[in-house]
Design an enzyme around this catalytic site. Structure first.
Site, PDB file in Angstrom:
ATOM      1  N   ASN A  78       3.981   4.029   4.362  1.00  0.00           N
ATOM      2  CA  ASN A  78       3.560   3.486   5.650  1.00  0.00           C
ATOM      3  C   ASN A  78       3.840   1.994   5.770  1.00  0.00           C
ATOM      4  OD1 ASN A  78       2.689   5.902   6.762  1.00  0.00           O
ATOM      5  ND2 ASN A  78       0.627   5.709   5.926  1.00  0.00           N
ATOM      6  N   MET A  79       3.717   1.279   4.655  1.00  0.00           N
ATOM      7  CA  MET A  79       4.011  -0.153   4.709  1.00  0.00           C
ATOM      8  C   MET A  79       5.484  -0.413   4.995  1.00  0.00           C
ATOM      9  SD  MET A  79       1.769  -2.315   1.972  1.00  0.00           S
ATOM     10  CE  MET A  79       2.736  -3.753   2.424  1.00  0.00           C
ATOM     11  N   ARG A 112      11.234  -2.241  -2.003  1.00  0.00           N
ATOM     12  CA  ARG A 112      12.265  -1.384  -2.588  1.00  0.00           C
ATOM     13  C   ARG A 112      11.736  -0.028  -3.042  1.00  0.00           C
ATOM     14  NH1 ARG A 112      15.047  -0.675  -7.540  1.00  0.00           N
ATOM     15  NH2 ARG A 112      13.376  -1.797  -8.588  1.00  0.00           N
ATOM     16  N   LYS A 113      10.914   0.002  -4.103  1.00  0.00           N
ATOM     17  CA  LYS A 113      10.442   1.284  -4.651  1.00  0.00           C
ATOM     18  C   LYS A 113       8.925   1.383  -4.740  1.00  0.00           C
ATOM     19  CE  LYS A 113      14.282   2.928  -7.527  1.00  0.00           C
ATOM     20  NZ  LYS A 113      14.661   3.351  -8.901  1.00  0.00           N
ATOM     21  N   GLY A 114       8.287   0.345  -5.232  1.00  0.00           N
ATOM     22  CA  GLY A 114       6.839   0.393  -5.388  1.00  0.00           C
ATOM     23  C   GLY A 114       6.401   1.375  -6.454  1.00  0.00           C
ATOM     24  N   HIS A 168       1.657 -18.370  -4.824  1.00  0.00           N
ATOM     25  CA  HIS A 168       2.273 -18.144  -6.132  1.00  0.00           C
ATOM     26  C   HIS A 168       2.033 -19.353  -7.029  1.00  0.00           C
ATOM     27  CE1 HIS A 168       4.228 -14.420  -5.191  1.00  0.00           C
ATOM     28  NE2 HIS A 168       5.015 -14.928  -4.287  1.00  0.00           N
ATOM     29  N   GLY A 205       3.309  -7.324  -6.442  1.00  0.00           N
ATOM     30  CA  GLY A 205       2.439  -6.639  -5.498  1.00  0.00           C
ATOM     31  C   GLY A 205       1.805  -7.563  -4.478  1.00  0.00           C
ATOM     32  N   THR A 264      -0.338   2.635   1.931  1.00  0.00           N
ATOM     33  CA  THR A 264       0.597   3.398   1.107  1.00  0.00           C
ATOM     34  C   THR A 264       1.986   2.801   1.246  1.00  0.00           C
ATOM     35  OG1 THR A 264       1.089   4.970   2.887  1.00  0.00           O
ATOM     36  CG2 THR A 264      -0.725   5.529   1.376  1.00  0.00           C
TER      37      THR A 264
END
Length: 348
Positions: free
Chosen positions: A279-280, A305-307, A146, A53, A276
């Protein structure tokens, strides 16, 4: 076969302080310099393990700061209008000229900001791809990372710097990584989920992955443990990907409170709407489709991809899932963390 893989890795990476880094992107000297990187109290760091995320939260943090700037500008305009009311007749011409110049400058600055991608506005600390002088960036500086805890600047514990750590259930993070390997040109495509899973669980991701955002992360278990066990020494907010999915507005409010941003309800609504997944995916500043073809094979899929939560069920076999669960229980038994593995189930 193993020798071939090792040679392939050595072509792209070098090992330093127990981690693998891309040769063409970072140097040992730069990694060393981060230990003494001068941190400010006003800095904000988003820290995640890969595919957890990062891009989503990066968008939210940027939007929160954008809205704060808009609120401040509106308040200044209102106060200026009130104070000028009694002298409007005398200074109308002068004020109009100044206002035009100010508006033009603000518009130019706004347009410049809007043209920047999120990667430029909130860059990765460890990968200075733009060659920026981070010490020259105005406050508040926003950074993404990261990095594991032990590689971060020593000053982090000495400052009031805000750290937002977002964790994702490792099954979904792993499956997301598996699909990501199919579009990223800087990493070897995982042969199958079983092969990737063994490397993932053992922290040997770097043996098959060449992507610079991946190899430095090492084990998901070590990454989350390093940051979580030091949380009380930091100005630290811990969130999960799954709670953001379940209650995005609530997550945005938590971040606003942590960052000390008091925004109007209408501003929160705008942030939630822009953050959302739908929209992203259509936002050229946030969807990372701006990455060049040499980095992402766009014909093979999208960066976003999916979220979703629970996609691992579409990829792992029952046996693979059970093996994963056993390793997870052993590695996480002393940490009080619970994750949502499926939206139809309670956290465990």
């Amino acid at each position: 076969m193993a020798d071939t893989a090792a040679k392939s890795s050595e072509t792209y990476m070098f090992q330093y302080k127990g981690y693998n880094f891309p040769k063409d992107t970072v140097t040992p000297e730069y990694i060393d310099s981060l230990e003494d990187f001068e941190i400010r109290d006003s800095d904000v760091f988003l820290v995640t393990y890969l595919k957890s995320g990062t891009v989503w939260t990066q968008q939210i943090i940027i939007l929160i700061h954008e809205e704060e700037g808009s609120n401040a500008a509106e308040s200044e305009d209102f106060n200026a209008a009130e104070s000028q009311g009694s002298n409007a007749a005398q200074s109308e011409s002068s004020n109009a000229t100044q206002s035009e110049g100010s508006n033009a400058a603000e518009s130019e600055s706004s347009n410049a900001a809007e043209s920047d991608t999120n990667m430029k506005r909130m860059p990765w600390l460890e990968y200075n791809l733009e060659g920026q002088d981070y010490n020259m960036r105005p406050s508040p500086r926003l950074f993404t990372s990261h990095l594991t805890y032990n590689l971060m600047s020593k000053m982090l514990k000495e400052k009031k710097t805000k750290v937002i750590y977002v964790a994702r259930n490792p099954k979904d993070a792993m499956v997301s990584l598996f699909h990501f390997s199919k579009i990223c040109t800087c990493m070897e495509t995982a042969k199958n989920i079983g092969d990737l899973m063994e490397k993932y669980l053992s922290g040997q991701v770097a043996r098959i992955l060449i992507l610079f955002l991946t190899v430095v992360a090492g084990s998901w278990f070590d990454h989350i443990r390093g940051w979580y066990t030091h949380r009380e020494q930091l100005n630290f907010l811990f969130l999960t990907y799954e709670e953001m999915i379940q209650d995005l507005r609530g997550a945005v409010l938590k971040m606003c409170h942590f960052l000390g941003k008091r925004l109007q309800d209408s501003a929160i609504d705008r942030i939630v709407e822009k953050a959302t997944f739908k929209n992203m995916k259509n936002d050229p500043k946030a969807n990372y489709e701006f990455l060049p073809e040499k980095a992402i094979l766009k014909d093979n899929g999208k960066f976003l991809r999916k979220g979703t939560v629970g996609d691992w069920k579409n990829t792992l076999t029952v046996a693979q899932s059970e093996h994963f669960d056993e390793v997870y229980r052993q590695r996480m038994k002393d940490l009080p963390l619970k994750f949502v593995w499926d939206l139809n189930e309670d956290a465990s």
